[in-house]
Every structure is written in C-alpha cells, then in structure tokens.
Design a protein around this motif. Structure first.
Motif, PDB file in Angstrom:
ATOM      1  N   SER A   7      -8.544  -4.719 -10.231  1.00 61.44           N
ATOM      2  CA  SER A   7      -8.046  -5.454  -9.083  1.00 61.44           C
ATOM      3  C   SER A   7      -8.630  -6.856  -9.121  1.00 61.44           C
ATOM      4  CB  SER A   7      -8.433  -4.752  -7.772  1.00 61.44           C
ATOM      5  OG  SER A   7      -9.843  -4.701  -7.638  1.00 61.44           O
ATOM      6  N   VAL A  11      -9.087 -12.441  -3.016  1.00 57.11           N
ATOM      7  CA  VAL A  11      -7.742 -12.904  -2.676  1.00 57.11           C
ATOM      8  C   VAL A  11      -7.860 -14.072  -1.709  1.00 57.11           C
ATOM      9  CG1 VAL A  11      -6.639 -10.662  -3.029  1.00 57.11           C
ATOM     10  CG2 VAL A  11      -7.541 -11.262  -0.767  1.00 57.11           C
ATOM     11  N   ILE A  89      -1.521 -13.078  -8.175  1.00 51.31           N
ATOM     12  CA  ILE A  89      -1.073 -11.860  -7.504  1.00 51.31           C
ATOM     13  C   ILE A  89       0.439 -11.930  -7.392  1.00 51.31           C
ATOM     14  CG2 ILE A  89      -1.157 -10.518  -5.356  1.00 51.31           C
ATOM     15  CD1 ILE A  89      -3.942 -11.591  -4.898  1.00 51.31           C
ATOM     16  N   SER A  90       1.112 -10.876  -7.783  1.00 54.06           N
ATOM     17  CA  SER A  90       2.576 -10.848  -7.744  1.00 54.06           C
ATOM     18  C   SER A  90       3.070 -10.730  -6.311  1.00 54.06           C
ATOM     19  CB  SER A  90       3.115  -9.688  -8.585  1.00 54.06           C
ATOM     20  OG  SER A  90       2.694  -8.449  -8.036  1.00 54.06           O
ATOM     21  N   SER A  91       4.307 -11.125  -6.124  1.00 56.58           N
ATOM     22  CA  SER A  91       4.879 -11.129  -4.776  1.00 56.58           C
ATOM     23  C   SER A  91       5.161  -9.727  -4.246  1.00 56.58           C
ATOM     24  CB  SER A  91       6.174 -11.939  -4.769  1.00 56.58           C
ATOM     25  OG  SER A  91       7.098 -11.405  -5.711  1.00 56.58           O
ATOM     26  N   ASN A  92       5.170  -8.708  -5.105  1.00 52.27           N
ATOM     27  CA  ASN A  92       5.394  -7.334  -4.646  1.00 52.27           C
ATOM     28  C   ASN A  92       4.120  -6.501  -4.705  1.00 52.27           C
ATOM     29  OD1 ASN A  92       5.125  -7.220  -7.388  1.00 52.27           O
ATOM     30  ND2 ASN A  92       7.018  -6.028  -7.756  1.00 52.27           N
ATOM     31  N   SER A  93       2.981  -7.145  -4.621  1.00 56.12           N
ATOM     32  CA  SER A  93       1.710  -6.445  -4.696  1.00 56.12           C
ATOM     33  C   SER A  93       1.489  -5.581  -3.451  1.00 56.12           C
ATOM     34  CB  SER A  93       0.564  -7.448  -4.837  1.00 56.12           C
ATOM     35  OG  SER A  93      -0.689  -6.809  -4.756  1.00 56.12           O
ATOM     36  N   SER A  94       0.800  -4.457  -3.653  1.00 54.75           N
ATOM     37  CA  SER A  94       0.481  -3.560  -2.544  1.00 54.75           C
ATOM     38  C   SER A  94      -0.528  -4.180  -1.578  1.00 54.75           C
ATOM     39  CB  SER A  94      -0.069  -2.237  -3.077  1.00 54.75           C
ATOM     40  OG  SER A  94      -1.240  -2.461  -3.854  1.00 54.75           O
ATOM     41  N   LEU A  95      -1.183  -5.263  -1.989  1.00 54.41           N
ATOM     42  CA  LEU A  95      -2.156  -5.916  -1.119  1.00 54.41           C
ATOM     43  C   LEU A  95      -1.500  -6.579   0.089  1.00 54.41           C
ATOM     44  CD1 LEU A  95      -4.445  -7.604  -3.808  1.00 54.41           C
ATOM     45  CD2 LEU A  95      -4.992  -5.613  -2.401  1.00 54.41           C
ATOM     46  N   THR A 104       0.562 -15.539  -2.973  1.00 54.72           N
ATOM     47  CA  THR A 104       1.073 -14.879  -4.169  1.00 54.72           C
ATOM     48  C   THR A 104       1.759 -15.904  -5.071  1.00 54.72           C
ATOM     49  OG1 THR A 104       3.172 -14.349  -3.062  1.00 54.72           O
ATOM     50  CG2 THR A 104       1.420 -12.710  -2.910  1.00 54.72           C
ATOM     51  N   GLU A 105       1.937 -15.496  -6.314  1.00 56.89           N
ATOM     52  CA  GLU A 105       2.635 -16.316  -7.302  1.00 56.89           C
ATOM     53  C   GLU A 105       2.014 -17.715  -7.420  1.00 56.89           C
ATOM     54  OE1 GLU A 105       4.936 -14.901  -9.115  1.00 56.89           O
ATOM     55  OE2 GLU A 105       5.064 -13.044  -7.934  1.00 56.89           O
TER      56      GLU A 105
END
Length: 489
Positions: A7, A11, A89-95, A104-105
C-alpha cells in the motif's frame, strides 16, 4: 509505495483549514445586535431607552469595525508554494471509501499553507447591517439628530461603519483566492472529521515541504510527535487576532462547516451580486439625502419624515402645479408693435405667430428655472420615498443572506446556554434597568437632593448664558471685521 505492505506510504487529501467564528460573534450576540437596532428604530421617541439600545449596538458594531481594520492591514498571504511528491493512486482505488477527497491520478501536489478566517463573515454582517441602519436613521430621524452634537456623533459612527464595511468587503474578496490545502495521512488510519491544532513544532519542517512530509511518514516515532493522525502543513499558519491552537482542519468533503461554506460561495455567486447592488443603491440614495440637508437650496419638500410628507402632500402638489402654471403664462402683448405691423404682413404670418406665441412661454428663462426647480424637488421626493422602501428591504435581504452564509460556515463554538453567549443579553438588560432607574431619580430623590440639583442646574445655566454671550460677541466682531474689509476694498 510501501512495497512491504502493498500500500502507499501515505495519501494526500484535500482539506480546509479555518479559524471558527469567535464567541463574541456567535449567534446570540449577533441576534441581540439585530434586536438592538430594531429596538432603536422603534423606541427612538422615548429618548433614554433609544439611547441605551443605540449605544449598545453602536459599541458592538464599532468593535467589529476595528477588527476589520486589523484583519485587512495584517492579512496573511499564503506561503510560497512547494511541490510534494505523493504516491500514485488510481481513480478506482478502494481508499476512496475512507478518503473521499483523496488525490488520485497525480504524482505531486503544490503545498501553500493558508487558513480561512470565518470571523470575516460575522464582522461583515455586523458592520454592513450597522451602516444600513445608522445612515437612514440620520437621514430620517429628526428626534435622534435634533442637536449638533448628536448629529456629529452619527457622522462619526457612519464614517466608522463605512470604513469597516469597505475593509470587510475587501477582506471577503481575498478569501476565495486562497489556495487548496492538503493533509497527508497513513492509508490505514482515516482522519478525524475535525482536528484542532495542538501547536506546531519547527522541527516538523526540515528544508522543504516534500522532505518534511516524507521524513514524517518514514519515521514512525516522528509521526507520533505531531499529536494527530494526519500531517497538516496549514497548522504552521497564524492570524494576528487568534491563538494558533484554535485553528481547525477538516476534510473538504465532510458534512461540516467550512467545506459547505466553500461550495456555498460558488452556488450563490449571482445572489451575491444582487445583494451588493442593493447595498450600493441604498448607500447612494441615503448619501444624497444626507448631502441635501447641507446644500444652499430651498426646496418645497418640508422634511424627510414620511408622516410630514403625507400630511403636506396636497400643499406640495399644489406648489408644483402653481409654479409650472405661472411659468406657462404668456408674456404681456406689445400693443405698439402690433399696431405698427402691416395688416397684410400680419395676415400672411398669422399661423406662424400663433405657434410662436404658444411656444414662447416654454422657451423663456422663467419657465426653464421653474422646470429645473420642480424637477429637482420631484427627484428629492422620489429619492426619499424610494429610499424608505429600498433601505428596509435591503437590510432584511442582507441579514437573511449573510446569516444563511454564516449558518453554512458551521455550528457555533458555544451554545446559547453557555455564559459566553447569554452574558451579553444580561448586560444589556442590566443597563436598561439602570437607565430606567436613573430616569426616575427626581421622583425618588429627597428634598435635599432636589435642592442640590436645582443649584447645580442654575450654575450650569449661568455657564451656558456666559458661553452664549461670548459667542454672540465673537460673531458680532467677525461681522464688523468683514464689513470693514468690504468697505475698505
């Protein structure tokens, strides 16, 4: 990336840093201020009671105006921005479930610490409302401005409120330009809904913001020293009138005060323009009426009082018609000129002379002077009536608009049950009781006290007579000097 845990090391999330509204400007003191202004207008015929209400409201508004001067003069500009590299961090992350406002991105963000001062909305509400009430009172109320000293006091307070309103509006214009704030958190530990500053340590920032953030999350012991789950760069900002520990940070998507306020500004952009347009219109009308009092112009409008205007409405209208009618009367005929005129020539130009004779009164200087006089008086009358409609409407509209905005700034720091809120109401009540007792001092005074009071009043009356005589002598001397100067010239 923290490859061992699979992980990101930390963030970045959008945040809002703000100083909550001070307790002196919470809902109870503000509503009490509005009530005092209303009570001042309603009880202005009572004298002593209106003085108590108006004095309490004016001192409260004066404090807010002075704060606006300090806020504008010591405005804290955002610090120089610095880049901070962040894990991708991707835009569909569980975070996103735990961090709705996560970045994100992106591989970096620009950090420029700054904070919102929510007192700006409160002082704006107070000084503008005070100005919108104090100025019409000076224009309309004959009772509150019957002597020079009281009128001068109104001018001082109106100038203070105008300066405070300008400063509050200037400060409010700077607020939307503040840069976006960020908080940096461990991905396994979501931030609190609201965090207060426990005190910033200079050691938490090393050389750059990028180094500071990465060093904090790379060393668990250093992270534990910050006293918070997340690293908030905005906590190193200060305000001259605030303690640093009163600074708050919250996630920008939480259902809390500051984020709602930020979105509220965008949602009511056009409504804001309408409100400010009303304020400007009200200001212009009342300033024109105030200036009209001191112009060397004799108007038929007897007063700015609606009751007086209604009683004299027929006399005003009759004077308008009479002046226009007198100006429209044709000049007397020149018989000698008419007799010397050739009959044939007169017959050929009869129609032209008829038109000219009908138009001649309108083209005279007398008609032009009467027309200007009536037009100016009609404009003054229209301005008075329009001001009496626009001013109350503007006050109600502005108070409703600014209070809704303050409501979206978040809940008050104190509830009405706490002494910091109801103390203002109790102090005003005690002041009214004290003023009421003092108005009855002659009824409850002893004979000895009345004799002392009479002797003091006689002495004061003698001093006033001497002052009046000295002033009359001074005026007479100045008049003689001016007359001698004119004769000598």
């Amino acid at each position: 990336m923290d490859h061992g845990a699979g992980s990101p090391l930390f963030v970045a999330s959008e945040a809002l840093c703000y100083y909550p509204i001070s307790t002196i400007y919470n809902s109870c003191p503000r509503y009490l201020f509005y009530a005092l202004l209303l009570a001042s207008c309603v009880t202005r015929w009572t004298g002593w009671l209106a003085d108590v209400f108006l004095g309490a409201a004016a001192t409260y508004a004066g404090t807010a105006a002075i704060q606006t001067f300090i806020m504008v003069s010591s405005f804290q500009k955002p610090q120089d921005p610095g880049p901070v590299s962040i894990p991708w961090i991707s835009s569909n992350s569980s975070l996103l479930k735990e961090f709705p406002s996560i970045i994100t991105e992106a591989d970096h963000v620009m950090v420029s610490p700054a904070s919102l001062e929510l007192d700006a909305d409160a002082v704006l509400a107070i000084v503008v409302t005070g100005y919108l009430v104090f100025l019409p009172l000076q224009c309309w109320s004959r009772i509150l401005t019957h002597d020079r000293a009281r009128n001068l006091l109104f001018y001082v307070w109106n100038a203070l409120m105008l300066a405070g309103s300008i400063c509050a509006l200037v400060y409010a214009a700077r607020t939307p330009k503040l840069p976006i704030q960020y908080m940096f958190c461990y991905p396994d530990i979501p931030p609190y809904s609201d965090t207060s500053n426990d005190g910033w340590q200079a050691s938490w920032r090393t050389s750059t913001w990028n180094t500071s953030v990465w060093n904090t999350f790379s060393n668990i012991s250093q992270w534990g020293l910050i006293g918070d789950i997340c690293f908030n760069p905005c906590f190193n900002t200060t305000q001259i009138l605030r303690q640093s520990t009163s600074l708050h940070a919250t996630s920008s998507t939480d259902d809390t005060a500051a984020p709602t306020s930020h979105g509220f500004w965008k949602a009511i952009l056009y409504s804001k323009r309408y409100i400010y347009s009303l304020i400007i219109l009200c200001l212009i009308l009342n300033c024109v009426l105030l200036t009209y009092r001191f112009l060397p112009y004799r108007s038929r409008i007897p007063s700015a009082q609606i009751v007086v205007l209604w009683k004299d409405r027929r006399a005003i209208w009759s004077s308008f018609k009479e002046e226009v009618r007198n100006a429209m009367k044709p000049p007397p005929m020149d018989l000698d000129t008419d007799l010397d005129t050739n009959p044939g020539e007169l017959e050929g130009t009869a129609e032209g002379k008829s038109i000219w004779r009908r138009m001649q009164p309108i083209l005279t200087r007398r008609f032009l002077k009467a027309f200007v006089h009536v037009s100016v008086d009609a404009t003054i009358l229209f301005g008075i009536l329009f001001s009496m409609i626009v001013s109350p409407f503007t006050i109600v509209a502005f108070v409703a608009w600014i209070e809704f905005q303050i409501y979206n700034d978040g809940p008050s720091q104190e509830s009405p049950r706490q002494v910091g809120q109801w103390a203002y109401l109790v102090s005003i009540a005690l002041l009214v009781i004290s003023a009421g007792i003092l108005t009855l001092k002659y009824r409850i005074a002893s004979s000895k006290e009345l004799e002392n009071e009479i002797s003091e009043l006689k002495k004061h009356l003698d001093d006033l007579e001497k002052t009046k005589e000295a002033r009359l002598q001074n005026d007479a001397f100045e008049f003689r000097s001016l007359r001698d100067h004119i004769k000598g010239g």
